[in-house]
Design a protein around this motif. Sequence first.
Motif, PDB file in Angstrom:
ATOM      1  N   ARG A  60       0.846  -1.203   0.000  1.00 38.71           N
ATOM      2  CA  ARG A  60       0.000   0.000   0.000  1.00 38.71           C
ATOM      3  C   ARG A  60       0.875   1.244   0.000  1.00 38.71           C
ATOM      4  NH1 ARG A  60      -4.009  -2.137   4.635  1.00 38.71           N
ATOM      5  NH2 ARG A  60      -5.477  -3.271   3.302  1.00 38.71           N
ATOM      6  N   TRP A  61       1.394   1.581  -1.152  1.00 41.77           N
ATOM      7  CA  TRP A  61       2.285   2.733  -1.252  1.00 41.77           C
ATOM      8  C   TRP A  61       1.558   3.956  -1.758  1.00 41.77           C
ATOM      9  CZ3 TRP A  61       2.245   3.775  -6.415  1.00 41.77           C
ATOM     10  CH2 TRP A  61       2.015   2.709  -7.274  1.00 41.77           C
ATOM     11  N   GLY A  62       0.303   3.820  -2.146  1.00 47.59           N
ATOM     12  CA  GLY A  62      -0.473   4.956  -2.645  1.00 47.59           C
ATOM     13  C   GLY A  62      -0.430   5.011  -4.155  1.00 47.59           C
ATOM     14  N   GLY A  63      -1.593   5.084  -4.775  1.00 52.72           N
ATOM     15  CA  GLY A  63      -1.671   5.149  -6.221  1.00 52.72           C
ATOM     16  C   GLY A  63      -1.568   3.806  -6.918  1.00 52.72           C
ATOM     17  N   GLU A  64      -1.539   2.719  -6.155  1.00 52.29           N
ATOM     18  CA  GLU A  64      -1.414   1.409  -6.766  1.00 52.29           C
ATOM     19  C   GLU A  64      -2.686   1.063  -7.554  1.00 52.29           C
ATOM     20  OE1 GLU A  64      -2.744   1.013  -2.528  1.00 52.29           O
ATOM     21  OE2 GLU A  64      -0.907   1.783  -3.380  1.00 52.29           O
ATOM     22  N   PRO A  65      -2.516   0.356  -8.675  1.00 51.61           N
ATOM     23  CA  PRO A  65      -3.663   0.003  -9.516  1.00 51.61           C
ATOM     24  C   PRO A  65      -4.354  -1.292  -9.052  1.00 51.61           C
ATOM     25  CG  PRO A  65      -1.671  -0.665 -10.606  1.00 51.61           C
ATOM     26  CD  PRO A  65      -1.257   0.023  -9.318  1.00 51.61           C
ATOM     27  N   TYR A  66      -4.375  -1.511  -7.747  1.00 48.68           N
ATOM     28  CA  TYR A  66      -5.017  -2.693  -7.174  1.00 48.68           C
ATOM     29  C   TYR A  66      -5.458  -2.339  -5.765  1.00 48.68           C
ATOM     30  CZ  TYR A  66      -0.287  -2.954  -5.323  1.00 48.68           C
ATOM     31  OH  TYR A  66       0.909  -2.632  -4.743  1.00 48.68           O
ATOM     32  N   ARG A  67      -6.241  -3.221  -5.190  1.00 48.19           N
ATOM     33  CA  ARG A  67      -6.718  -3.038  -3.827  1.00 48.19           C
ATOM     34  C   ARG A  67      -6.170  -4.156  -2.957  1.00 48.19           C
ATOM     35  NH1 ARG A  67     -12.893  -3.129  -2.364  1.00 48.19           N
ATOM     36  NH2 ARG A  67     -12.498  -2.482  -0.257  1.00 48.19           N
ATOM     37  N   VAL A  68      -5.791  -3.836  -1.726  1.00 43.94           N
ATOM     38  CA  VAL A  68      -5.312  -4.849  -0.795  1.00 43.94           C
ATOM     39  C   VAL A  68      -6.337  -4.969   0.325  1.00 43.94           C
ATOM     40  CG1 VAL A  68      -3.438  -5.593   0.706  1.00 43.94           C
ATOM     41  CG2 VAL A  68      -2.925  -4.223  -1.321  1.00 43.94           C
ATOM     42  N   LEU A  69      -6.804  -6.192   0.564  1.00 44.45           N
ATOM     43  CA  LEU A  69      -7.770  -6.471   1.619  1.00 44.45           C
ATOM     44  C   LEU A  69      -7.093  -7.309   2.691  1.00 44.45           C
ATOM     45  CD1 LEU A  69     -10.662  -7.572  -0.753  1.00 44.45           C
ATOM     46  CD2 LEU A  69     -10.286  -5.303   0.193  1.00 44.45           C
ATOM     47  N   GLY A  70      -7.172  -6.866   3.930  1.00 47.18           N
ATOM     48  CA  GLY A  70      -6.565  -7.609   5.024  1.00 47.18           C
ATOM     49  C   GLY A  70      -5.363  -6.864   5.559  1.00 47.18           C
ATOM     50  N   PRO A  71      -4.603  -7.537   6.401  1.00 46.77           N
ATOM     51  CA  PRO A  71      -4.610  -8.969   6.699  1.00 46.77           C
ATOM     52  C   PRO A  71      -5.696  -9.338   7.711  1.00 46.77           C
ATOM     53  CG  PRO A  71      -2.875  -7.920   7.952  1.00 46.77           C
ATOM     54  CD  PRO A  71      -3.516  -6.838   7.100  1.00 46.77           C
ATOM     55  N   ALA A  72      -5.984 -10.632   7.742  1.00 48.25           N
ATOM     56  CA  ALA A  72      -6.952 -11.202   8.668  1.00 48.25           C
ATOM     57  C   ALA A  72      -6.560 -12.655   8.918  1.00 48.25           C
ATOM     58  CB  ALA A  72      -8.352 -11.127   8.079  1.00 48.25           C
ATOM     59  N   PRO A  73      -7.030 -13.234  10.018  1.00 48.47           N
ATOM     60  CA  PRO A  73      -6.776 -14.666  10.206  1.00 48.47           C
ATOM     61  C   PRO A  73      -7.360 -15.454   9.043  1.00 48.47           C
ATOM     62  CG  PRO A  73      -7.624 -13.684  12.237  1.00 48.47           C
ATOM     63  CD  PRO A  73      -7.767 -12.650  11.150  1.00 48.47           C
ATOM     64  N   ALA A  74      -6.628 -16.451   8.564  1.00 49.77           N
ATOM     65  CA  ALA A  74      -7.124 -17.308   7.491  1.00 49.77           C
ATOM     66  C   ALA A  74      -8.302 -18.127   8.015  1.00 49.77           C
ATOM     67  CB  ALA A  74      -6.004 -18.224   7.004  1.00 49.77           C
ATOM     68  N   PRO A  75      -9.214 -18.567   7.140  1.00 51.01           N
ATOM     69  CA  PRO A  75     -10.349 -19.372   7.604  1.00 51.01           C
ATOM     70  C   PRO A  75      -9.919 -20.592   8.424  1.00 51.01           C
ATOM     71  CG  PRO A  75     -10.718 -18.703   5.353  1.00 51.01           C
ATOM     72  CD  PRO A  75      -9.321 -18.284   5.710  1.00 51.01           C
ATOM     73  N   LEU A  76      -8.877 -21.264   8.007  1.00 54.89           N
ATOM     74  CA  LEU A  76      -8.279 -22.330   8.813  1.00 54.89           C
ATOM     75  C   LEU A  76      -7.045 -21.709   9.463  1.00 54.89           C
ATOM     76  CD1 LEU A  76      -8.567 -25.206   6.180  1.00 54.89           C
ATOM     77  CD2 LEU A  76     -10.071 -24.770   8.124  1.00 54.89           C
ATOM     78  N   SER A  77      -7.271 -20.969  10.546  1.00 59.04           N
ATOM     79  CA  SER A  77      -6.199 -20.129  11.093  1.00 59.04           C
ATOM     80  C   SER A  77      -5.061 -20.918  11.729  1.00 59.04           C
ATOM     81  CB  SER A  77      -6.759 -19.125  12.103  1.00 59.04           C
ATOM     82  OG  SER A  77      -7.349 -19.796  13.188  1.00 59.04           O
ATOM     83  N   LYS A  78      -5.304 -22.187  12.080  1.00 60.12           N
ATOM     84  CA  LYS A  78      -4.216 -23.032  12.566  1.00 60.12           C
ATOM     85  C   LYS A  78      -4.301 -24.358  11.825  1.00 60.12           C
ATOM     86  CE  LYS A  78      -1.862 -24.708  16.659  1.00 60.12           C
ATOM     87  NZ  LYS A  78      -1.919 -24.879  18.119  1.00 60.12           N
ATOM     88  N   LEU A  79      -3.223 -24.680  11.147  1.00 63.33           N
ATOM     89  CA  LEU A  79      -3.181 -25.887  10.337  1.00 63.33           C
ATOM     90  C   LEU A  79      -1.818 -26.537  10.510  1.00 63.33           C
ATOM     91  CD1 LEU A  79      -4.900 -27.444   8.216  1.00 63.33           C
ATOM     92  CD2 LEU A  79      -3.759 -26.084   6.469  1.00 63.33           C
ATOM     93  N   LYS A  80      -1.822 -27.797  10.886  1.00 66.05           N
ATOM     94  CA  LYS A  80      -0.580 -28.548  11.100  1.00 66.05           C
ATOM     95  C   LYS A  80       0.365 -27.832  12.054  1.00 66.05           C
ATOM     96  CE  LYS A  80      -0.825 -30.823   6.638  1.00 66.05           C
ATOM     97  NZ  LYS A  80      -0.180 -31.041   5.341  1.00 66.05           N
ATOM     98  N   GLY A  81      -0.195 -27.278  13.126  1.00 66.01           N
ATOM     99  CA  GLY A  81       0.606 -26.632  14.163  1.00 66.01           C
ATOM    100  C   GLY A  81       1.094 -25.239  13.824  1.00 66.01           C
ATOM    101  N   GLU A  82       0.731 -24.717  12.663  1.00 68.65           N
ATOM    102  CA  GLU A  82       1.151 -23.369  12.270  1.00 68.65           C
ATOM    103  C   GLU A  82      -0.070 -22.458  12.191  1.00 68.65           C
ATOM    104  OE1 GLU A  82       4.983 -23.637   9.476  1.00 68.65           O
ATOM    105  OE2 GLU A  82       3.167 -24.432   8.551  1.00 68.65           O
ATOM    106  N   HIS A  83       0.118 -21.222  12.628  1.00 70.02           N
ATOM    107  CA  HIS A  83      -0.938 -20.225  12.533  1.00 70.02           C
ATOM    108  C   HIS A  83      -0.823 -19.522  11.187  1.00 70.02           C
ATOM    109  CE1 HIS A  83      -2.273 -20.570  16.724  1.00 70.02           C
ATOM    110  NE2 HIS A  83      -1.026 -20.947  16.928  1.00 70.02           N
ATOM    111  N   ARG A  84      -1.990 -19.097  10.667  1.00 68.74           N
ATOM    112  CA  ARG A  84      -2.017 -18.536   9.323  1.00 68.74           C
ATOM    113  C   ARG A  84      -2.825 -17.248   9.267  1.00 68.74           C
ATOM    114  NH1 ARG A  84      -3.339 -22.467   5.030  1.00 68.74           N
ATOM    115  NH2 ARG A  84      -5.445 -21.749   5.422  1.00 68.74           N
ATOM    116  N   ALA A  85      -2.296 -16.280   8.543  1.00 70.53           N
ATOM    117  CA  ALA A  85      -2.998 -15.024   8.261  1.00 70.53           C
ATOM    118  C   ALA A  85      -2.984 -14.847   6.752  1.00 70.53           C
ATOM    119  CB  ALA A  85      -2.309 -13.849   8.942  1.00 70.53           C
ATOM    120  N   GLN A  86      -3.996 -14.173   6.223  1.00 68.57           N
ATOM    121  CA  GLN A  86      -4.050 -13.997   4.780  1.00 68.57           C
ATOM    122  C   GLN A  86      -4.415 -12.576   4.407  1.00 68.57           C
ATOM    123  OE1 GLN A  86      -6.999 -16.740   3.332  1.00 68.57           O
ATOM    124  NE2 GLN A  86      -8.697 -15.347   3.739  1.00 68.57           N
ATOM    125  N   PHE A  87      -4.098 -12.225   3.171  1.00 68.23           N
ATOM    126  CA  PHE A  87      -4.541 -10.961   2.592  1.00 68.23           C
ATOM    127  C   PHE A  87      -4.780 -11.189   1.108  1.00 68.23           C
ATOM    128  CE2 PHE A  87       0.081 -10.823   2.402  1.00 68.23           C
ATOM    129  CZ  PHE A  87       0.346 -10.377   1.113  1.00 68.23           C
TER     130      PHE A  87
END
Length: 125
Positions: A60-87
């Motif tokens: 998010r540097w400003g003026g980018e030709p895309y949108r960034v949503l998030g970050p947020a916990p992933a739907p399966l926020s813990k999988l195989k002992g690892e925590h996950r966040a997504q954007f």
Amino acid sequence: DHYSIRHACRQEYEAFYEEELSFRQSMRYPPVVAMINSVVRASTLEAALADAGDLVSALRWGGEPYRVLGPAPAPLSKLKGEHRAQFFMKGTHRSAMRKALLSALDARPEIRRRTIVDVDPVSVL
């Protein structure tokens, strides 16, 4: 009832296509726009969110030709002992999105090793 079920029962393929494409345009879903789902793994959810947040800040540097949503916990926020966040990145300039994400990941190789990138994902789970 949902339009997809209604059209399927009546075998109205063209009507389904038109309504689905209209829905995808209004929601800015592929194929109307490109979408990239990035999932960052870490030992704690706080660390995953922080690392994903670092990448999002770089995107998010400003003026980018895309949108960034998030970050947020992933739907399966813990999988195989690892925590996950997504954007998500959504936009119509696929090459700019790719270049920006690669640049952000290259600047943080320790996060890059723990990041999964899915372009135009079929599922976001």
